[in-house]
Motif scaffolding. Structure first.
Motif, PDB file in Angstrom:
ATOM      1  N   ALA A  81       0.832  -1.218   0.000  1.00  0.00           N
ATOM      2  CA  ALA A  81       0.000   0.000   0.000  1.00  0.00           C
ATOM      3  C   ALA A  81       0.858   1.257   0.000  1.00  0.00           C
ATOM      4  CB  ALA A  81      -0.934  -0.021   1.213  1.00  0.00           C
ATOM      5  N   LEU A  82       1.906   1.279   0.826  1.00  0.00           N
ATOM      6  CA  LEU A  82       2.680   2.527   0.937  1.00  0.00           C
ATOM      7  C   LEU A  82       3.564   2.771  -0.284  1.00  0.00           C
ATOM      8  CD1 LEU A  82       5.968   2.556   2.013  1.00  0.00           C
ATOM      9  CD2 LEU A  82       4.888   1.424   3.920  1.00  0.00           C
ATOM     10  N   THR A  83       3.878   1.691  -1.023  1.00  0.00           N
ATOM     11  CA  THR A  83       4.653   1.871  -2.256  1.00  0.00           C
ATOM     12  C   THR A  83       3.723   1.949  -3.481  1.00  0.00           C
ATOM     13  OG1 THR A  83       4.929  -0.516  -2.551  1.00  0.00           O
ATOM     14  CG2 THR A  83       6.665   0.617  -1.346  1.00  0.00           C
ATOM     15  N   GLU A  84       2.442   2.042  -3.210  1.00  0.00           N
ATOM     16  CA  GLU A  84       1.426   2.103  -4.266  1.00  0.00           C
ATOM     17  C   GLU A  84       1.605   0.958  -5.259  1.00  0.00           C
ATOM     18  OE1 GLU A  84       0.476   6.147  -5.588  1.00  0.00           O
ATOM     19  OE2 GLU A  84       1.414   6.896  -3.757  1.00  0.00           O
ATOM     20  N   GLY A  85       1.642  -0.246  -4.702  1.00  0.00           N
ATOM     21  CA  GLY A  85       1.764  -1.446  -5.535  1.00  0.00           C
ATOM     22  C   GLY A  85       3.132  -1.583  -6.167  1.00  0.00           C
ATOM     23  N   THR A  86       4.151  -1.140  -5.462  1.00  0.00           N
ATOM     24  CA  THR A  86       5.587  -1.170  -5.834  1.00  0.00           C
ATOM     25  C   THR A  86       5.951  -0.134  -6.911  1.00  0.00           C
ATOM     26  OG1 THR A  86       5.560  -2.856  -7.600  1.00  0.00           O
ATOM     27  CG2 THR A  86       5.723  -3.682  -5.328  1.00  0.00           C
ATOM     28  N   PHE A  87       5.008   0.724  -7.300  1.00  0.00           N
ATOM     29  CA  PHE A  87       5.316   1.724  -8.335  1.00  0.00           C
ATOM     30  C   PHE A  87       6.140   2.882  -7.785  1.00  0.00           C
ATOM     31  CE2 PHE A  87       1.838  -0.400 -10.584  1.00  0.00           C
ATOM     32  CZ  PHE A  87       2.456  -0.578 -11.806  1.00  0.00           C
ATOM     33  N   LYS A  88       5.998   3.164  -6.476  1.00  0.00           N
ATOM     34  CA  LYS A  88       6.780   4.250  -5.862  1.00  0.00           C
ATOM     35  C   LYS A  88       7.811   3.630  -4.926  1.00  0.00           C
ATOM     36  CE  LYS A  88       4.430   7.725  -7.580  1.00  0.00           C
ATOM     37  NZ  LYS A  88       3.089   8.108  -7.142  1.00  0.00           N
ATOM     38  N   LYS A  89       9.082   3.959  -5.138  1.00  0.00           N
ATOM     39  CA  LYS A  89      10.113   3.461  -4.227  1.00  0.00           C
ATOM     40  C   LYS A  89      10.100   4.331  -2.979  1.00  0.00           C
ATOM     41  CE  LYS A  89      14.802   1.610  -4.344  1.00  0.00           C
ATOM     42  NZ  LYS A  89      14.518   0.180  -4.282  1.00  0.00           N
ATOM     43  N   ARG A  90       9.584   3.803  -1.931  1.00  0.00           N
ATOM     44  CA  ARG A  90       9.550   4.580  -0.689  1.00  0.00           C
ATOM     45  C   ARG A  90       9.421   3.655   0.527  1.00  0.00           C
ATOM     46  NH1 ARG A  90       3.504   6.497  -1.815  1.00  0.00           N
ATOM     47  NH2 ARG A  90       4.332   8.268  -2.960  1.00  0.00           N
ATOM     48  N   GLY A  91       9.702   4.233   1.669  1.00  0.00           N
ATOM     49  CA  GLY A  91       9.483   3.516   2.922  1.00  0.00           C
ATOM     50  C   GLY A  91      10.713   2.782   3.433  1.00  0.00           C
ATOM     51  N   LYS A  92      10.776   2.715   4.755  1.00  0.00           N
ATOM     52  CA  LYS A  92      11.858   1.970   5.412  1.00  0.00           C
ATOM     53  C   LYS A  92      11.228   0.974   6.373  1.00  0.00           C
ATOM     54  CE  LYS A  92      15.774   5.025   5.741  1.00  0.00           C
ATOM     55  NZ  LYS A  92      16.691   5.784   6.578  1.00  0.00           N
ATOM     56  N   VAL A  93      11.729  -0.253   6.357  1.00  0.00           N
ATOM     57  CA  VAL A  93      11.269  -1.261   7.308  1.00  0.00           C
ATOM     58  C   VAL A  93      12.434  -1.630   8.215  1.00  0.00           C
ATOM     59  CG1 VAL A  93      10.491  -3.657   7.566  1.00  0.00           C
ATOM     60  CG2 VAL A  93       9.446  -2.203   5.833  1.00  0.00           C
ATOM     61  N   PHE A  94      12.178  -1.604   9.510  1.00  0.00           N
ATOM     62  CA  PHE A  94      13.163  -2.044  10.513  1.00  0.00           C
ATOM     63  C   PHE A  94      12.646  -3.345  11.102  1.00  0.00           C
ATOM     64  CE2 PHE A  94      15.635   1.915  11.000  1.00  0.00           C
ATOM     65  CZ  PHE A  94      14.780   2.827  10.399  1.00  0.00           C
ATOM     66  N   PHE A  95      13.411  -4.419  10.984  1.00  0.00           N
ATOM     67  CA  PHE A  95      13.005  -5.678  11.614  1.00  0.00           C
ATOM     68  C   PHE A  95      14.208  -6.552  11.939  1.00  0.00           C
ATOM     69  CE2 PHE A  95      11.498  -7.707   7.273  1.00  0.00           C
ATOM     70  CZ  PHE A  95      12.791  -7.667   6.807  1.00  0.00           C
ATOM     71  N   THR A  96      13.942  -7.673  12.596  1.00  0.00           N
ATOM     72  CA  THR A  96      15.051  -8.509  13.059  1.00  0.00           C
ATOM     73  C   THR A  96      15.567  -9.393  11.917  1.00  0.00           C
ATOM     74  OG1 THR A  96      13.590 -10.320  13.718  1.00  0.00           O
ATOM     75  CG2 THR A  96      14.081  -8.648  15.396  1.00  0.00           C
ATOM     76  N   GLU A  97      16.771  -9.862  12.090  1.00  0.00           N
ATOM     77  CA  GLU A  97      17.358 -10.766  11.105  1.00  0.00           C
ATOM     78  C   GLU A  97      16.508 -12.038  10.980  1.00  0.00           C
ATOM     79  OE1 GLU A  97      21.454 -11.751  11.875  1.00  0.00           O
ATOM     80  OE2 GLU A  97      21.764 -12.059   9.725  1.00  0.00           O
ATOM     81  N   GLU A  98      15.992 -12.476  12.121  1.00  0.00           N
ATOM     82  CA  GLU A  98      15.156 -13.679  12.120  1.00  0.00           C
ATOM     83  C   GLU A  98      13.891 -13.471  11.283  1.00  0.00           C
ATOM     84  OE1 GLU A  98      13.877 -16.799  15.548  1.00  0.00           O
ATOM     85  OE2 GLU A  98      13.136 -14.771  15.820  1.00  0.00           O
ATOM     86  N   THR A  99      13.303 -12.277  11.392  1.00  0.00           N
ATOM     87  CA  THR A  99      12.100 -11.955  10.607  1.00  0.00           C
ATOM     88  C   THR A  99      12.429 -11.977   9.119  1.00  0.00           C
ATOM     89  OG1 THR A  99      11.318 -10.585  12.438  1.00  0.00           O
ATOM     90  CG2 THR A  99      10.260 -10.234  10.311  1.00  0.00           C
ATOM     91  N   LEU A 100      13.590 -11.436   8.775  1.00  0.00           N
ATOM     92  CA  LEU A 100      14.046 -11.443   7.380  1.00  0.00           C
ATOM     93  C   LEU A 100      14.230 -12.875   6.888  1.00  0.00           C
ATOM     94  CD1 LEU A 100      15.299  -9.709   4.939  1.00  0.00           C
ATOM     95  CD2 LEU A 100      17.491 -10.358   5.929  1.00  0.00           C
ATOM     96  N   LYS A 101      14.964 -13.674   7.689  1.00  0.00           N
ATOM     97  CA  LYS A 101      15.272 -15.051   7.288  1.00  0.00           C
ATOM     98  C   LYS A 101      14.028 -15.917   7.194  1.00  0.00           C
ATOM     99  CE  LYS A 101      20.083 -15.404   8.633  1.00  0.00           C
ATOM    100  NZ  LYS A 101      21.011 -15.744   9.708  1.00  0.00           N
ATOM    101  N   GLU A 102      13.061 -15.600   8.005  1.00  0.00           N
ATOM    102  CA  GLU A 102      11.791 -16.346   8.005  1.00  0.00           C
ATOM    103  C   GLU A 102      11.005 -16.053   6.718  1.00  0.00           C
ATOM    104  OE1 GLU A 102      10.030 -19.119   9.763  1.00  0.00           O
ATOM    105  OE2 GLU A 102      10.894 -18.068  11.476  1.00  0.00           O
ATOM    106  N   GLY A 103      11.429 -15.006   6.000  1.00  0.00           N
ATOM    107  CA  GLY A 103      10.769 -14.663   4.736  1.00  0.00           C
ATOM    108  C   GLY A 103       9.457 -13.934   4.928  1.00  0.00           C
ATOM    109  N   LEU A 104       9.339 -13.235   6.037  1.00  0.00           N
ATOM    110  CA  LEU A 104       8.072 -12.544   6.323  1.00  0.00           C
ATOM    111  C   LEU A 104       7.801 -11.361   5.400  1.00  0.00           C
ATOM    112  CD1 LEU A 104       7.943 -14.326   8.940  1.00  0.00           C
ATOM    113  CD2 LEU A 104       6.746 -12.401   9.947  1.00  0.00           C
TER     114      LEU A 104
END
Ligand SMILES: [Zn+2]
Length: 249
Positions: free
Chosen positions: A79-102
């Motif tokens: 939603a915040l990237t308008e369906g990936t058309f706008k490059k925007r936003g920062k996500v902060f999360f744990t390495e485990e969340t990344l590795k889990e493929g969330l």
């Protein structure tokens, strides 16, 4: 002033699964910028209900991988990237969340940045300045957060079992938001309960405490009554969160 909107106040499986309370995380607004903290299931719906447009949210924090904190991460990024058309936003999360493929890969590429949270690290995004605590004691890699608010600090004690050093982590916070899942402690459950929160508050004596992220035993005990008795017993200001609660710090 930091405006806080508690979109959801549910914690633990049963309350989330039955949606006895919403599980939509917390929205911060500072200097007109939004930060969304722990977008659990229903976040998009509860934002839409309040006519808050997701494309205005540029900062997302996911404290840990559990679904009651992360389920709406992908739809929020979409939603915040308008369906990936706008490059925007920062996500902060744990390495485990990344590795889990969330976070789905095609959405990750649309973000300006993905930042991996590390223990006791400082972060900044727009007006939001915060740091992580040491890793907390939970069934996932999880951190507490401390936000700078001028000369004061807001601590968020996310999901964790009680441990004696916990108060040390948040000792410079005047304001606290605490995830209190249980009314009484239970062996093997890595969540805070009311008697443990009492110990923390006695040590920390914050100006204001908000308890939230309630499991079933808390709802049965009535969080408002729990907050009231904590307030009168400790001589502190303790408030129980409810869905849609707003406050300014
Ligand atoms: Zn959790």
């Amino acid at each position: 002033m930091l405006e806080i909107l508690l979109l959801g106040t549910a914690g633990a499986r049963y309350v989330v699964a039955k949606q006895l309370r919403a599980s939509a995380g917390i929205l911060f607004n500072l200097e007109g910028k939004y930060l969304l903290f722990d977008p659990g299931p229903g976040t998009l719906v509860h934002l839409a209900k309040r006519k808050i447009y997701p494309e205005k949210i540029k900062t997302l924090i996911v404290s840990h991988k559990h679904l009651d904190h992360s389920a709406d991460l992908n739809i929020m990024v979409d939603a915040l990237t308008e369906g990936t058309f706008k490059k925007r936003g920062k996500v902060f999360f744990t390495e485990e969340t990344l590795k889990e493929g969330l976070l789905l890969n095609y959405l990750k590429e649309a973000l300006e940045e993905v930042v991996i949270l590390r223990p006791k690290e400082n972060y900044k995004d727009g007006p939001f300045v915060f740091r992580t605590t040491s890793q907390l004691k939970h069934t996932a890699e999880n951190y507490g957060f401390i936000f700078e608010l001028g000369d004061k600090k807001l601590g968020i004690i996310t999901d964790t079992a009680y441990f004696p050093e916990l108060s040390e982590e948040f000792k410079d916070c005047q304001y606290l938001i605490i995830n209190v899942v249980r009314y009484e402690p239970k062996e093997g459950v890595l969540h805070l309960s009311v008697p443990e929160v009492k110990i923390l508050l006695k040590e920390l004596r914050p100006e204001l405490t908000i308890i939230t992220h309630f499991g079933m035993t808390m709802l049965k005990a009535n969080p408002f009554k729990v907050a009231q008795s904590l307030s009168s017993e400790l001589g502190l200001k303790v408030l129980a969160a409810y869905d849609g609660m707003r406050l300014g710090l």
